[in-house]
Design a protein around this motif. Structure first.
Motif, PDB file in Angstrom:
ATOM      1  N   MET A   8       0.828  -1.199   0.000  1.00  0.00           N
ATOM      2  CA  MET A   8       0.000   0.000   0.000  1.00  0.00           C
ATOM      3  C   MET A   8       0.867   1.254   0.000  1.00  0.00           C
ATOM      4  SD  MET A   8      -3.107   1.072   2.537  1.00  0.00           S
ATOM      5  CE  MET A   8      -2.151   1.753   3.874  1.00  0.00           C
ATOM      6  N   GLY A   9       1.955   1.219   0.714  1.00  0.00           N
ATOM      7  CA  GLY A   9       2.865   2.363   0.739  1.00  0.00           C
ATOM      8  C   GLY A   9       3.514   2.625  -0.604  1.00  0.00           C
ATOM      9  N   LEU A  10       3.758   1.563  -1.357  1.00  0.00           N
ATOM     10  CA  LEU A  10       4.418   1.694  -2.656  1.00  0.00           C
ATOM     11  C   LEU A  10       3.445   1.915  -3.807  1.00  0.00           C
ATOM     12  CD1 LEU A  10       7.063  -1.117  -2.169  1.00  0.00           C
ATOM     13  CD2 LEU A  10       7.469   1.351  -2.174  1.00  0.00           C
ATOM     14  N   ALA A  11       2.237   1.410  -3.686  1.00  0.00           N
ATOM     15  CA  ALA A  11       1.235   1.555  -4.758  1.00  0.00           C
ATOM     16  C   ALA A  11      -0.150   1.766  -4.126  1.00  0.00           C
ATOM     17  CB  ALA A  11       1.249   0.323  -5.657  1.00  0.00           C
ATOM     18  N   PRO A  12      -0.365   2.934  -3.519  1.00  0.00           N
ATOM     19  CA  PRO A  12      -1.625   3.168  -2.792  1.00  0.00           C
ATOM     20  C   PRO A  12      -2.865   3.216  -3.675  1.00  0.00           C
ATOM     21  CG  PRO A  12      -0.322   5.171  -2.912  1.00  0.00           C
ATOM     22  CD  PRO A  12       0.534   4.059  -3.449  1.00  0.00           C
ATOM     23  N   ASP A  13      -2.696   3.417  -4.963  1.00  0.00           N
ATOM     24  CA  ASP A  13      -3.851   3.398  -5.866  1.00  0.00           C
ATOM     25  C   ASP A  13      -4.303   1.978  -6.180  1.00  0.00           C
ATOM     26  OD1 ASP A  13      -3.771   6.158  -5.983  1.00  0.00           O
ATOM     27  OD2 ASP A  13      -2.597   6.195  -7.839  1.00  0.00           O
ATOM     28  N   VAL A  14      -3.455   1.010  -5.837  1.00  0.00           N
ATOM     29  CA  VAL A  14      -3.720  -0.388  -6.184  1.00  0.00           C
ATOM     30  C   VAL A  14      -4.045  -1.231  -4.951  1.00  0.00           C
ATOM     31  CG1 VAL A  14      -2.762  -2.438  -7.297  1.00  0.00           C
ATOM     32  CG2 VAL A  14      -2.225  -0.166  -8.203  1.00  0.00           C
ATOM     33  N   PHE A  15      -3.348  -0.971  -3.846  1.00  0.00           N
ATOM     34  CA  PHE A  15      -3.508  -1.773  -2.634  1.00  0.00           C
ATOM     35  C   PHE A  15      -4.027  -0.913  -1.483  1.00  0.00           C
ATOM     36  CE2 PHE A  15       0.100  -3.560  -5.017  1.00  0.00           C
ATOM     37  CZ  PHE A  15      -0.323  -4.873  -5.178  1.00  0.00           C
TER      38      PHE A  15
ATOM     39  N   GLU B 132      -6.278  -5.616 -12.052  1.00  0.00           N
ATOM     40  CA  GLU B 132      -5.588  -5.599 -13.341  1.00  0.00           C
ATOM     41  C   GLU B 132      -5.170  -4.159 -13.637  1.00  0.00           C
ATOM     42  OE1 GLU B 132      -7.482  -7.839 -16.475  1.00  0.00           O
ATOM     43  OE2 GLU B 132      -8.387  -9.189 -15.009  1.00  0.00           O
ATOM     44  N   PRO B 133      -4.065  -3.717 -13.016  1.00  0.00           N
ATOM     45  CA  PRO B 133      -3.655  -2.316 -13.135  1.00  0.00           C
ATOM     46  C   PRO B 133      -3.273  -1.940 -14.567  1.00  0.00           C
ATOM     47  CG  PRO B 133      -1.966  -3.590 -12.029  1.00  0.00           C
ATOM     48  CD  PRO B 133      -3.136  -4.490 -12.205  1.00  0.00           C
ATOM     49  N   PRO B 134      -3.496  -0.671 -14.917  1.00  0.00           N
ATOM     50  CA  PRO B 134      -3.141  -0.207 -16.249  1.00  0.00           C
ATOM     51  C   PRO B 134      -1.618  -0.172 -16.443  1.00  0.00           C
ATOM     52  CG  PRO B 134      -3.868   1.628 -14.903  1.00  0.00           C
ATOM     53  CD  PRO B 134      -4.088   0.384 -14.104  1.00  0.00           C
ATOM     54  N   PRO B 135      -1.172  -0.147 -17.669  1.00  0.00           N
ATOM     55  CA  PRO B 135       0.271  -0.196 -17.963  1.00  0.00           C
ATOM     56  C   PRO B 135       1.113   0.839 -17.210  1.00  0.00           C
ATOM     57  CG  PRO B 135      -0.978  -0.459 -19.980  1.00  0.00           C
ATOM     58  CD  PRO B 135      -1.972  -0.131 -18.895  1.00  0.00           C
TER      59      PRO B 135
ATOM     60  N   ASP C  66       4.919  -0.923 -13.281  1.00  0.00           N
ATOM     61  CA  ASP C  66       6.255  -0.931 -12.676  1.00  0.00           C
ATOM     62  C   ASP C  66       6.160  -0.782 -11.158  1.00  0.00           C
ATOM     63  OD1 ASP C  66       7.588  -1.319 -15.050  1.00  0.00           O
ATOM     64  OD2 ASP C  66       8.030   0.815 -15.357  1.00  0.00           O
ATOM     65  N   ARG C  67       5.290   0.119 -10.690  1.00  0.00           N
ATOM     66  CA  ARG C  67       5.101   0.296  -9.240  1.00  0.00           C
ATOM     67  C   ARG C  67       4.528  -0.955  -8.606  1.00  0.00           C
ATOM     68  NH1 ARG C  67       1.417   4.910  -8.058  1.00  0.00           N
ATOM     69  NH2 ARG C  67       0.891   4.715 -10.231  1.00  0.00           N
ATOM     70  N   VAL C  68       3.607  -1.594  -9.300  1.00  0.00           N
ATOM     71  CA  VAL C  68       2.999  -2.821  -8.779  1.00  0.00           C
ATOM     72  C   VAL C  68       4.050  -3.926  -8.676  1.00  0.00           C
ATOM     73  CG1 VAL C  68       1.354  -4.667  -9.277  1.00  0.00           C
ATOM     74  CG2 VAL C  68       0.662  -2.279  -9.515  1.00  0.00           C
ATOM     75  N   ARG C  69       4.865  -4.078  -9.689  1.00  0.00           N
ATOM     76  CA  ARG C  69       5.927  -5.102  -9.641  1.00  0.00           C
ATOM     77  C   ARG C  69       6.881  -4.835  -8.474  1.00  0.00           C
ATOM     78  NH1 ARG C  69       5.445  -8.227 -14.126  1.00  0.00           N
ATOM     79  NH2 ARG C  69       4.594  -7.240 -15.980  1.00  0.00           N
TER      80      ARG C  69
END
Length: 63
Positions: free
Chosen positions: A17-24, A38-41, A45-48
């Motif tokens: 969540m700290g690294l990708a708060p829009d996703v987690f 299924e995050p957009p392109p 990179d942030r999700v990985r």
């Protein structure tokens, strides 16, 4: 890309969540929620990075 979570392993440390708060998101009861399974392109990179940084290795991605 599709995000997978092993909820039996996840401790809701919120590193992702700290690294990708829009996703987690970790809620007040310490449950992890994947907001964009299924995050957009432009977010991949942030999700990985978030997946690699999970202290319990509870996250994975499938291309």
């Amino acid at each position: 890309m599709k995000i997978k979570v092993d909820y039996l392993v996840c401790e809701a440390n919120a590193v992702c969540m700290g690294l990708a708060p829009d996703v987690f998101e970790v809620d007040d009861e310490d449950n992890l929620h994947v907001l964009l399974p299924e995050p957009p392109p432009e977010m991949q990179d942030r999700v990985r990075h978030a997946v690699r940084s999970c202290p319990k290795a509870a996250l994975s991605v499938e291309d």
